[in-house]
Design a protein around this motif. Structure first.
Motif: not given
Length: 133
Positions: A6-7, A9, A64-66, A68, A77-78, A80
């Protein structure tokens, strides 16, 4: 294997970092460093996923990163994180034979070692898995 990635932050703070999982509202940790924060975030994520399993809730798909949203401008920053969560149905005990030198077996028995417990502990350590309560 039931791995989850999972991402998370990561926000810089005056005292270290704050971290949260966008896919799990209400989850946040603060820590003096990113390394400590990652360890704490992983423990929290494992606990949350186990809780969802226990309550028969669906575990969300990772964002998806985009998708967030980060505050601008910032040093956020993100990253995982990956965790291994033992599914409740897989908690059943099974037998696994192990081969070792006779002298080692004899010494272990003389010391009253629990070979099953030692093997489980060693495999968990090798995989980086914490024992499920």
């Amino acid at each position: 294997m039931p791995n989850y990635i999972y991402p998370v932050v990561v926000e810089e703070t005056p005292t270290g970092v704050s971290m949260y999982f966008p896919d799990f509202p209400g989850t946040a940790v603060t820590a003096p460093s990113t390394v400590v924060g990652i360890k704490d975030a992983k423990a929290m994520l494992i606990h949350r996923i186990e809780e969802m399993h226990d309550n028969n809730e669906l575990v969300p798909e990772p964002a998806e990163t985009g998708s967030i949203q980060l505050e601008e401008p910032s040093s956020d920053r993100i990253i995982y994180v990956e965790v291994f969560v033992i599914p409740p149905a897989d908690d059943k005990t099974v037998t696994k034979n192990c081969t070792m030198p006779k002298w080692l077996r004899d010494a272990g028995e003389e010391a009253n070692l629990n070979f099953s417990q030692l093997l489980q502990q060693s495999v968990r350590e090798a995989l980086g898995i914490e024992k499920r309560p």
